[in-house]
Design an enzyme around this catalytic site. Structure first.
Site, PDB file in Angstrom:
ATOM      1  N   LEU A  49       0.905  -1.060  -0.091  1.00 19.13           N
ATOM      2  CA  LEU A  49      -0.202  -0.556   0.157  1.00 19.13           C
ATOM      3  C   LEU A  49       1.369   1.350   0.194  1.00 19.13           C
ATOM      4  O   LEU A  49       2.177   1.525   0.870  1.00 19.13           O
ATOM      5  CB  LEU A  49      -1.098  -0.146   1.728  1.00 19.13           C
ATOM      6  CG  LEU A  49      -1.914   1.555   1.565  1.00 19.13           C
ATOM      7  CD1 LEU A  49      -3.662   0.711   2.094  1.00 19.13           C
ATOM      8  CD2 LEU A  49      -1.287   2.267   2.547  1.00 19.13           C
ATOM      9  N   LEU A  50       0.256   1.958  -0.540  1.00 21.08           N
ATOM     10  CA  LEU A  50       0.709   3.322  -0.689  1.00 21.08           C
ATOM     11  C   LEU A  50      -0.036   5.013  -0.619  1.00 21.08           C
ATOM     12  O   LEU A  50      -1.020   3.722  -1.145  1.00 21.08           O
ATOM     13  CB  LEU A  50       1.515   4.333  -2.730  1.00 21.08           C
ATOM     14  CG  LEU A  50       1.565   5.204  -2.510  1.00 21.08           C
ATOM     15  CD1 LEU A  50       2.454   5.317  -3.846  1.00 21.08           C
ATOM     16  CD2 LEU A  50       0.533   5.649  -3.058  1.00 21.08           C
ATOM     17  N   ASN A  51      -0.077   5.711   0.365  1.00 28.12           N
ATOM     18  CA  ASN A  51      -0.699   6.420   0.630  1.00 28.12           C
ATOM     19  C   ASN A  51      -0.029   7.661   1.040  1.00 28.12           C
ATOM     20  O   ASN A  51       0.417   8.218  -0.335  1.00 28.12           O
ATOM     21  CB  ASN A  51      -1.754   6.167   1.654  1.00 28.12           C
ATOM     22  CG  ASN A  51      -1.487   6.087   3.455  1.00 28.12           C
ATOM     23  OD1 ASN A  51       0.101   5.184   3.700  1.00 28.12           O
ATOM     24  ND2 ASN A  51      -1.575   7.019   4.276  1.00 28.12           N
ATOM     25  N   ASP A  52       0.587   8.835   1.837  1.00 25.27           N
ATOM     26  CA  ASP A  52       0.653  10.090   2.066  1.00 25.27           C
ATOM     27  C   ASP A  52       1.593   9.760   1.167  1.00 25.27           C
ATOM     28  O   ASP A  52       2.990   9.520   1.638  1.00 25.27           O
ATOM     29  CB  ASP A  52       0.744  10.363   3.437  1.00 25.27           C
ATOM     30  CG  ASP A  52      -1.006  11.004   4.117  1.00 25.27           C
ATOM     31  OD1 ASP A  52      -1.660   9.769   3.283  1.00 25.27           O
ATOM     32  OD2 ASP A  52      -1.098  11.366   5.032  1.00 25.27           O
ATOM     33  N   TYR A 111       4.415   7.242  11.290  1.00 21.67           N
ATOM     34  CA  TYR A 111       3.683   8.219  10.197  1.00 21.67           C
ATOM     35  C   TYR A 111       3.823   9.349   9.113  1.00 21.67           C
ATOM     36  O   TYR A 111       5.077   9.850   9.395  1.00 21.67           O
ATOM     37  CB  TYR A 111       2.663   8.566  11.045  1.00 21.67           C
ATOM     38  CG  TYR A 111       1.464   7.797  11.038  1.00 21.67           C
ATOM     39  CD1 TYR A 111       1.954   6.277  11.122  1.00 21.67           C
ATOM     40  CD2 TYR A 111       0.168   7.787  11.956  1.00 21.67           C
ATOM     41  CE1 TYR A 111       0.805   5.143  11.204  1.00 21.67           C
ATOM     42  CE2 TYR A 111      -1.058   6.987  12.379  1.00 21.67           C
ATOM     43  CZ  TYR A 111      -0.329   5.631  12.158  1.00 21.67           C
ATOM     44  OH  TYR A 111      -0.899   4.776  12.544  1.00 21.67           O
ATOM     45  N   ASP A 172       1.505  14.930  11.895  1.00 20.00           N
ATOM     46  CA  ASP A 172       1.574  15.380   9.814  1.00 20.00           C
ATOM     47  C   ASP A 172       2.418  16.296   9.802  1.00 20.00           C
ATOM     48  O   ASP A 172       1.776  17.964   9.294  1.00 20.00           O
ATOM     49  CB  ASP A 172       0.159  15.166   9.797  1.00 20.00           C
ATOM     50  CG  ASP A 172      -0.209  14.065   9.082  1.00 20.00           C
ATOM     51  OD1 ASP A 172       0.011  12.977   9.396  1.00 20.00           O
ATOM     52  OD2 ASP A 172      -1.572  14.304   8.981  1.00 20.00           O
ATOM     53  N   GLU A 228      -6.113  16.658   9.062  1.00 17.68           N
ATOM     54  CA  GLU A 228      -5.193  15.953   8.555  1.00 17.68           C
ATOM     55  C   GLU A 228      -4.134  16.557   7.986  1.00 17.68           C
ATOM     56  O   GLU A 228      -5.012  17.662   7.061  1.00 17.68           O
ATOM     57  CB  GLU A 228      -4.708  14.505   7.839  1.00 17.68           C
ATOM     58  CG  GLU A 228      -5.863  13.455   8.649  1.00 17.68           C
ATOM     59  CD  GLU A 228      -5.459  12.389   8.772  1.00 17.68           C
ATOM     60  OE1 GLU A 228      -5.321  11.428   9.400  1.00 17.68           O
ATOM     61  OE2 GLU A 228      -6.375  12.179   7.667  1.00 17.68           O
TER      62      GLU A 228
END
Length: 490
Positions: A49-52, A111, A172, A228
């Site tokens: 998985l890839l996210n931010d 994160y 973040d 976020e």
């Protein structure tokens, strides 16, 4: 652990990296390689998985980009930072995992965060996710240094303590130079369950000496239960705040996705009073289906650059069961025109163009899944494009460009496998009426980015077509330019 996992328990998602054996990893690569929805020129994960997007910056003669990664399957598991480099913002080299969850202050996930060149090193600023024995979460704001050889050394202790006035939803950090020091914005939830953005400042440019300035003032409206991925950049000396408010009341600003990616433009950032002066109302960054966690920074060449996660939290995508999920957008330049935000792929994207073909209405002999299409619809006319159509043009991704009413509508209800149906199949962007509308479409196997009037509005989304949906059909289009694009992915 040789069988590819498609149903994820908490124990599997938080299994330490060293527990995943080599056989499983090789089998996962083979499974991912067989996917019919792999992309030609968008950044995608090798596996998992890839996210931010994280740490977007320029350092050591190259563009640096990281992203949230769970490399062992299409699930939100134990996160790390995957690392990419580029010399042109178009061709990216995978450099491996730069930050792994391997310390007491990031044991349950590295994160999101940001990066900033400081002297001859790149400072990586990120949130460490930790669960104690009772499964209570703690959020630590951590730092690391990357040298010119790509070696990463983590700072042993968090950069500042947890704040008792906010919950463990505190993450973040985005760092940027300001007023001869370093400023930082971070997303948070207070004890009353309200989403906030906090500002910090280090007057002496010491990353271990950030002082909290409090909550950033830029709206009187409540921002849901969590904010976020805040980013603050400057265009023509005007501040642009990007952020993702979760649980935002749709009476404040309408949106269709599970969570929106929004922005505010202001006249000035008054750091002394910690507020944006004369801010605009909240606006959606993208009118499409799947943009989130956009990260931007002020590049040394003077441009404000941004890249987005094309995906959303808490949404299941068809490739999840194939061992991979999600992608990143093309790199975009952000500009202001008469106070309005425009976003458009960087000029380097033109280097992807290969053969050009002129098209006319009714063209169906183009069979391609990776291309750019440029069209112009005269004022008062309506054009219909069926992208990823089957040969009979009975099903496909439908784009209607209505220059009479100033509406551009994207309908994915008839292309491939349906998903996220609770949030609808149609998205619409609006521009001025009775004017010519130009549209540049970047299509890539299972993702589309649509830029209207050179970035006045954008529509971005995932879709997962059937194997016979590879054609392009145009209706009421006098001419259009079709560009075959280079395949930058292996």
């Amino acid at each position: 652990m040789e069988k590819i996992i498609t149903e994820w328990t908490s124990e599997l998602r938080y299994l330490p990296y060293e527990k995943w054996n080599a056989t499983y990893k090789e089998n996962l690569k083979k499974t991912v390689a067989q996917s019919k929805w792999r992309l030609a020129y968008h950044i995608q994960p090798e596996t998992g998985l890839l996210n931010d997007p994280n740490g977007f910056s320029y350092f050591n003669g190259k563009w640096q980009l990281f992203y949230q990664s769970f490399p062992f399957g299409g699930a939100h598991g134990l996160k790390s930072w995957a690392h990419l480099t580029s010399t042109d913002l178009v061709h990216w080299e995978y450099e491996g995992l730069a930050l792994k969850p391997d310390t007491p202050f990031d044991s349950h996930g590295v994160y999101s965060g940001s990066a900033l060149p400081i002297d001859d090193q790149l400072f990586l600023f990120y949130t460490g996710n930790v669960r104690d024995k009772d499964w209570t979460r703690h959020a630590y704001q951590n730092g690391a240094w990357m040298d010119t050889n790509g070696t990463v050394t983590k700072i042993a202790q968090p950069l500042f303590p947890e704040d008792p006035h906010y919950t463990d939803d505190f993450r973040d950090p985005m760092i940027f130079p300001y007023n001869n020091g370093f400023a930082m914005v971070i997303g948070a939830k207070n004890l009353e369950g309200e989403g906030k953005i906090l500002t910090y400042f280090s007057a002496d440019k010491d990353v271990k000496n950030f002082k909290q300035l409090g909550e950033l003032t830029f709206t009187t409206k409540p921002l849901g239960y969590m904010v976020e991925c805040p980013n603050l950049v400057f265009i023509d000396n005007k501040p642009l705040l990007l952020f993702c408010p979760q649980g935002l009341d749709k009476n404040i600003k309408e949106y269709d996705n599970i969570f929106p990616n929004m922005y505010v433009v202001a006249d000035e950032f008054d750091i002394a009073n910690n507020e944006l002066i004369n801010p605009s109302s909240l606006a959606n960054l993208d009118e499409g289906f799947d943009v989130y966690a956009t990260q931007a920074f002020n590049a040394p060449d003077g441009r404000a650059l941004a890249v987005s996660w094309i995906g959303l939290p808490d949404i299941t995508y068809p490739t999840d069961t194939e061992g991979w999920s999600n992608c990143l957008s093309l790199v975009k330049e952000l500009t202001l025109k008469n106070g309005e935000l425009f976003q458009y792929p960087v000029s380097e994207t033109l280097n992807l163009r290969q053969k050009q073909t002129k098209l006319t209405a009714g063209t169906t002999n183009i069979k391609s899944t990776a291309y750019e299409l440029a069209v112009e619809v005269p004022a008062g006319e309506v054009s219909i494009l069926t992208l990823f159509a089957n040969e009979k043009n009975s099903r496909g991704l439908l784009l209607t460009i209505d220059a009479n009413h100033g509406k551009i509508t994207l309908d994915r209800s008839n292309v491939g496998i349906p998903f996220a149906e609770a949030f609808g199949h149609v998205r619409t962007a609006e521009v001025s009426r009775e004017k010519n509308i130009t549209v540049n479409i970047f299509a890539d196997t299972s993702v589309i980015e649509i830029y209207i009037n050179q970035g006045e509005r954008t529509l971005t989304g995932r879709f997962f077509p059937d194997t016979d949906q590879t054609y392009l059909h145009l209706k009421n289009i006098k001419t259009a330019s079709f560009y075959h694009l280079e395949r930058t992915n292996n």
